[in-house]
Design a protein around this motif. Structure first.
Motif, PDB file in Angstrom:
ATOM      1  N   MET A 114     -14.797 -15.192  44.785  1.00  0.00           N
ATOM      2  CA  MET A 114     -14.210 -14.434  43.665  1.00  0.00           C
ATOM      3  C   MET A 114     -13.053 -15.177  43.028  1.00  0.00           C
ATOM      4  SD  MET A 114     -13.980 -10.617  45.332  1.00  0.00           S
ATOM      5  CE  MET A 114     -13.263  -9.871  43.865  1.00  0.00           C
ATOM      6  N   ASN A 115     -12.805 -14.866  41.764  1.00  0.00           N
ATOM      7  CA  ASN A 115     -11.627 -15.364  41.068  1.00  0.00           C
ATOM      8  C   ASN A 115     -10.384 -14.628  41.613  1.00  0.00           C
ATOM      9  OD1 ASN A 115      -9.519 -15.162  38.839  1.00  0.00           O
ATOM     10  ND2 ASN A 115     -10.965 -16.628  37.936  1.00  0.00           N
ATOM     11  N   ARG A 116      -9.280 -15.373  41.801  1.00  0.00           N
ATOM     12  CA  ARG A 116      -8.065 -14.757  42.366  1.00  0.00           C
ATOM     13  C   ARG A 116      -7.583 -13.568  41.535  1.00  0.00           C
ATOM     14  NH1 ARG A 116      -5.646 -16.979  46.688  1.00  0.00           N
ATOM     15  NH2 ARG A 116      -6.244 -19.135  47.126  1.00  0.00           N
ATOM     16  N   ASN A 117      -7.692 -13.686  40.220  1.00  0.00           N
ATOM     17  CA  ASN A 117      -7.213 -12.581  39.375  1.00  0.00           C
ATOM     18  C   ASN A 117      -8.029 -11.319  39.601  1.00  0.00           C
ATOM     19  OD1 ASN A 117      -5.339 -14.308  38.361  1.00  0.00           O
ATOM     20  ND2 ASN A 117      -6.458 -14.714  36.450  1.00  0.00           N
ATOM     21  N   ASP A 118      -9.328 -11.473  39.819  1.00  0.00           N
ATOM     22  CA  ASP A 118     -10.161 -10.299  40.095  1.00  0.00           C
ATOM     23  C   ASP A 118      -9.792  -9.687  41.449  1.00  0.00           C
ATOM     24  OD1 ASP A 118     -11.620 -10.336  37.724  1.00  0.00           O
ATOM     25  OD2 ASP A 118     -13.164 -11.675  38.535  1.00  0.00           O
ATOM     26  N   ILE A 119      -9.488 -10.535  42.411  1.00  0.00           N
ATOM     27  CA  ILE A 119      -9.118 -10.029  43.740  1.00  0.00           C
ATOM     28  C   ILE A 119      -7.897  -9.129  43.608  1.00  0.00           C
ATOM     29  CG2 ILE A 119      -8.307 -10.669  46.060  1.00  0.00           C
ATOM     30  CD1 ILE A 119      -9.965 -13.245  45.816  1.00  0.00           C
ATOM     31  N   VAL A 120      -6.909  -9.624  42.870  1.00  0.00           N
ATOM     32  CA  VAL A 120      -5.678  -8.840  42.696  1.00  0.00           C
ATOM     33  C   VAL A 120      -5.968  -7.577  41.881  1.00  0.00           C
ATOM     34  CG1 VAL A 120      -3.378  -8.863  41.633  1.00  0.00           C
ATOM     35  CG2 VAL A 120      -4.218 -10.885  42.876  1.00  0.00           C
ATOM     36  N   ARG A 121      -6.667  -7.755  40.772  1.00  0.00           N
ATOM     37  CA  ARG A 121      -6.942  -6.640  39.859  1.00  0.00           C
ATOM     38  C   ARG A 121      -7.694  -5.515  40.559  1.00  0.00           C
ATOM     39  NH1 ARG A 121     -11.219  -5.771  36.509  1.00  0.00           N
ATOM     40  NH2 ARG A 121     -12.202  -7.722  37.146  1.00  0.00           N
ATOM     41  N   LEU A 122      -8.591  -5.874  41.494  1.00  0.00           N
ATOM     42  CA  LEU A 122      -9.390  -4.843  42.171  1.00  0.00           C
ATOM     43  C   LEU A 122      -8.701  -4.335  43.437  1.00  0.00           C
ATOM     44  CD1 LEU A 122     -12.949  -6.408  41.714  1.00  0.00           C
ATOM     45  CD2 LEU A 122     -11.906  -4.575  40.382  1.00  0.00           C
ATOM     46  N   GLY A 123      -7.439  -4.737  43.637  1.00  0.00           N
ATOM     47  CA  GLY A 123      -6.667  -4.220  44.771  1.00  0.00           C
ATOM     48  C   GLY A 123      -7.139  -4.774  46.106  1.00  0.00           C
TER      49      GLY A 123
END
Ligand SMILES: Nc1nc2c(c(=O)[nH]1)N[C@H]1C(S)=C(S)[C@@H](COP(=O)(O)OP(=O)(O)OC[C@H]3O[C@@H](n4cnc5c(=O)[nH]c(N)nc54)[C@H](O)[C@@H]3O)O[C@H]1N2
Ligand SMILES: Nc1nc2c(c(=O)[nH]1)N[C@H]1C(S)=C(S)[C@@H](COP(=O)(O)OP(=O)(O)OC[C@H]3O[C@@H](n4cnc5c(=O)[nH]c(N)nc54)[C@H](O)[C@@H]3O)O[C@H]1N2
Ligand SMILES: [Mo]
Length: 790
Positions: A685-694
């Motif tokens: 996964m992209n790091r930003n998606d990891i953060v965005r999805l909690g």
């Protein structure tokens, strides 16, 4: 402590990592010194064998060591000294084996005896060949209708085998001849004939030597066709452009060290492969290519205004193409904003790619599953042809389209009759040669075979190679449906999951592999294959067979035929098995344009090429020209995009191969180039998606397919792994993630499952639910660690 590691791979493709990886599998498969010596015969035509891994072309004259890391693994896998015989099946019930991983099943070694499933004891038991053929023949004869039976073929078997198998099915009365190509390059077989009048690549190795630009779309050379890295390295050394479009940064397309070059192995040098690398969004190719075309039109306009040489090849377009005006109008109608949003690339990136393209006089466009396994796979390939046509990059030396095929003879099998399409069968010739009326209705392709198994209209399945039930979509629906089959017969070299999903009557028939000596009544037999560049060559196995009882694939087909069909005075199956050159004579009679004088020409140094009109600028299309074809829309995926913009928590998942697998065969749990070690239970996964999805790195998630057909599809636990992949996209491994792929989600018209674009939502799993997830290195015996369907 977990052994699972994620460590970015900074070394080049090839090099020492490759050498270590080969040594590892030779040890694990306990390959004998003679088996290791076999590698010297690999890819040496006439008296050596063709690698059983990929279909990439073999140069003539051969290199002294003409195999790659994955080719060596495939040879080691087939020439293991481990055996999986009757004692093994007496020890383990089928229910028990169902809990084993794919890796563990194949790691038991080569199958040695014909086996019949005994439902009472839940064990496979040895049987004689005679009783196996007698019972299978009786079952086939008892079917109400020949169309109740599917004759599947995986793309490995030789031309002789494929021709016999197609004939067996048609004499039985059906065109139900799906093959692995239906999950693979069938999008190519639909797209290219409409565009340029041929179903395959228009280039040969000679063209690769003369090209000055390679534009790669969705093909992972370093893993899937590593021998091709040599041609890429040479192209780079000549100063050719290599421009790559791929959502992932694949190591083989970045840097390469030739593991067979002492100089390169002992110095820190490596070849930089790609001159531009565009990480587009999954499914963004059609828009990215349209963007390049738009930029080319702009550059051409400027050239006209400034009185410079045109950017478009106007003479070629006028003389050789059809549909240019409509195409130009369509491309001009797209806005940059639209193209950027659809492709995931900036306008500047698309313009840079177009500028590089315009600088090259001779361009080849290789592509793979990143294009074919999408809802719009066919249209995207046609868009790629449009791009080539704009500058006359078709039918001249150093230029053309290059679908990089998968299995080592998958292209050839289609050439000699493995097809479900009645229109492609040389009916008149078959009628004359064998005095029968071939079936005139189309048969089922892979997706339709799955539908038939689900709805009960298919009652019998013969698999010549492959691991069908593991390779197809919708694992959770297909496995229970499979159990309702009356007859399931698998011709195989190693134990796989398909054998464990049994029908009422189930057989495993063990066969010789292509690396093995094939002794028949007239002596050792040669066989033939066709590679990705349409080159047909002769080979001969070199290893002693893995067991005394093994039969060759042609022998198995002949005995199935004799047990099932009425005798035919025009067809002597036994004579064919005694002497394969008679099968080749029959092939030459059925397909004279390609195979005339087959037995002579196959011995020519370098083999012979099938004739391809498009590479001579002869266009066997409806218009008699090469066609510019407009896509119906730029959208990536009408199945899954409805309302897509509001669904911020939905990611597009691609299913991938690791560097340590060949399709459903898992060689090991490392994906060296991607820096993943000890597990396949990951989601990239992209790091930003990891953060965005909690979420956080190393969280365990379950992936759930987001479609509204009322079926719950989920796979987990998968470990969240940050990776260089565009936002909104994610990746997981095939075949573990196949339970997420709906059988109806496939490319329009070609019906190739859309395995590169599955819409998923992620759900974090609580600790208790993941307690069983202990990703680890493989060791024997070992139970499943595959992410199970949840
Ligand atoms: N070692 C090894 N060799 C093999 C095989 C194997 O399993 N292992 N399998 C054989 C077979 S049968 C086949 S068909 C071939 C398959 O070989 P490839 O055609 O290389 O197929 P994949 O490895 O599935 O994926 C190809 C690439 O597509 C990219 N991709 C995914 N989605 C997109 C997209 O939307 N656009 C673009 N541009 N790229 C995308 C992925 O990141 C990946 O790099 O290899 C053959 N050779
Ligand atoms: N989600 C998802 N699904 C996919 C794909 C994907 O990228 N994503 N890729 C698709 C593609 S491109 C393909 S080609 C298919 C592959 O589908 P298949 O071709 O059906 O599968 P393989 O894994 O190649 O088959 C492996 C088995 O073949 C048998 N075998 C090996 N050698 C021989 C031999 O010489 N003779 C015989 N008779 N048997 C042999 C062994 O028993 C082994 O277990 O999967 C498709 N499925
Ligand atoms: Mo494939």
């Amino acid at each position: 402590m977990s052994q699972t590691k994620f460590k970015p791979y900074r070394a080049p493709a090839g090099g020492w990592g490759s050498a270590y990886s080969v040594a590892n599998i030779l040890l694990r498969e306990r390959v004998s010194p003679a088996g290791i010596g076999l590698l010297l015969k690999q890819n040496k035509p006439i008296d050596g064998f063709a690698c059983v891994s990929c279909a990439w072309a073999k140069p003539h004259p051969s290199r002294p060591l003409s195999f790659c890391e994955n080719g060596a693994k495939a040879t080691a896998w087939e020439n293991t000294s481990l055996r999986c015989g009757p004692e093994f099946f007496a020890r383990h019930s089928v229910s028990e084996l169902l809990n084993w991983s794919d890796f563990d099943l194949e790691q038991q070694g080569r199958l040695t005896h014909p086996l019949r499933y005994d439902a009472t004891s839940d064990h496979y038991q040895p049987v004689s060949w005679d009783s196996a053929f007698a019972e299978i023949g009786a079952e086939l004869k008892a079917m109400d209708d020949p169309d109740q039976v599917v004759f599947y073929m995986s793309g490995r078997a030789a031309l002789e085998t494929a021709y016999m198998y197609g004939l067996l099915a048609r004499l039985y009365g059906t065109n139900n001849l799906p093959d692995s190509s239906n999950m693979c390059h069938e999008s190519t077989s639909v797209a290219l004939p409409e565009s340029i009048g041929v179903p395959v690549a228009t280039v040969t190795l000679n063209d690769l030597e003369h090209t000055d630009g390679l534009f790669f779309f969705g093909q992972n050379t370093g893993t899937s066709s590593p021998r091709m890295l040599h041609e890429l390295q040479a192209a780079r050394e000549r100063g050719a452009e290599i421009v790559t479009f791929n959502p992932l940064r694949e190591r083989g397309l970045e840097r390469f060290v030739n593991p067979q070059s002492p100089r390169e192995m002992l110095t820190p040098d490596s070849t930089v492969i790609s001159t531009q690398y565009h990480q587009l969004a999954i499914g963004g190719d059609m828009a990215a290519i349209a963007g390049m075309c738009k930029a080319l039109f702009a550059m051409d306009g400027l050239a006209i205004a400034e009185g410079r040489q045109r950017v478009l090849d106007v003479a070629f377009i006028e003389q050789h193409t059809h549909g240019f005006e409509a195409f130009e109008a369509r491309i001009r109608s797209y806005t940059w904003e639209q193209l950027e949003r659809r492709s995931g690339l900036t306008r500047a990136a698309m313009e840079a790619a177009a500028t590089a393209y315009a600088r090259c006089e001779r361009v080849i466009a290789p592509y793979g599953m990143g294009l074919t396994q999408h809802r719009h796979g066919v249209q995207t390939i046609q868009m790629l042809v449009n791009l080539l046509l704009l500058r006359g990059n078709m039918g001249k030396e150093g230029a053309g389209i290059l679908p990089v095929r998968g299995h080592s003879n998958v292209q050839g099998q289609r050439t000699v009759g493995i097809t479900e399409k009645a229109a492609k069968v040389p009916v008149d010739n078959l009628r004359r040669q064998f005095g029968f009326e071939p079936p005139s209705e189309d048969g089922v392709n892979t997706v339709e075979a799955c539908e038939g198994i689900l709805d009960g209209s298919i009652r019998g399945f013969i698999g010549l190679g492959g691991n069908f039930v593991r390779a197809i979509p919708d694992t959770l629906q297909m496995e229970p449906a499979w159990r309702k089959l009356r007859l399931s017969v698998q011709v195989s070299t190693k134990l796989n999951r398909n054998h464990l999903i049994t029908g009422e009557v189930s057989y495993i028939l063990p066969c010789l592999g292509r690396t093995e000596i094939d002794r028949q009544a007239t002596g050792e037999q040669r066989h033939t294959t066709e590679d990705s560049t349409g080159c047909i060559r002769a080979w001969r196995g070199a290893a002693e067979p893995a067991g005394e009882l093994l039969l060759s694939e042609p022998a198995i087909i002949a005995r199935l035929a004799k047990a099932t069909l009425a005798p035919n005075p025009m067809l002597d199956w036994d004579a064919w098995v005694a002497d394969y050159s008679l099968i080749r004579d029959a092939i030459a009679e059925s397909y004279p344009e390609i195979f005339h004088d087959f037995n002579v020409r196959m011995m020519e140094p370098g083999g012979f090429h099938r004739p391809l009109g498009a590479s001579q600028r002869r266009w066997d299309t409806e218009t008699g020209k090469a066609n510019f074809i407009n896509p119906p829309s730029l959208s990536m995926d009408p199945d899954t995009e409805e309302g897509g913009h509001e669904r911020h928590d939905v990611l597009q998942m691609m299913t991938l191969r690791s560097n340590d697998q060949f399709n459903t065969t898992v060689y090991g749990y490392d994906d060296r180039f991607r820096g993943i070690h000890g597990t396949r239970a990951v989601i990239l996964m992209n790091r930003n998606d990891i953060v965005r999805l909690g979420l956080a790195e190393n969280d365990r998630i379950e992936a759930i397919t987001v479609v509204d057909d009322g079926v719950h599809r989920a796979v987990g636990p998968l470990r969240v792994t940050p990776y260089s992949i565009p936002e909104g996209c994610c990746a997981g491994y095939y075949p573990e993630c196949n339970a997420l792929l709906p059988v109806w989600h496939h490319a329009e018209r070609s019906k190739v499952p859309a395995a590169k674009s599955i819409p998923v939502r992620l759900r974090k799993m609580i600790a208790a639910a993941v307690a069983g997830d202990v990703p680890r290195q493989p060791s024997r015996p070992q139970r499943s660690e595959q992410p199970g369907p949840a």
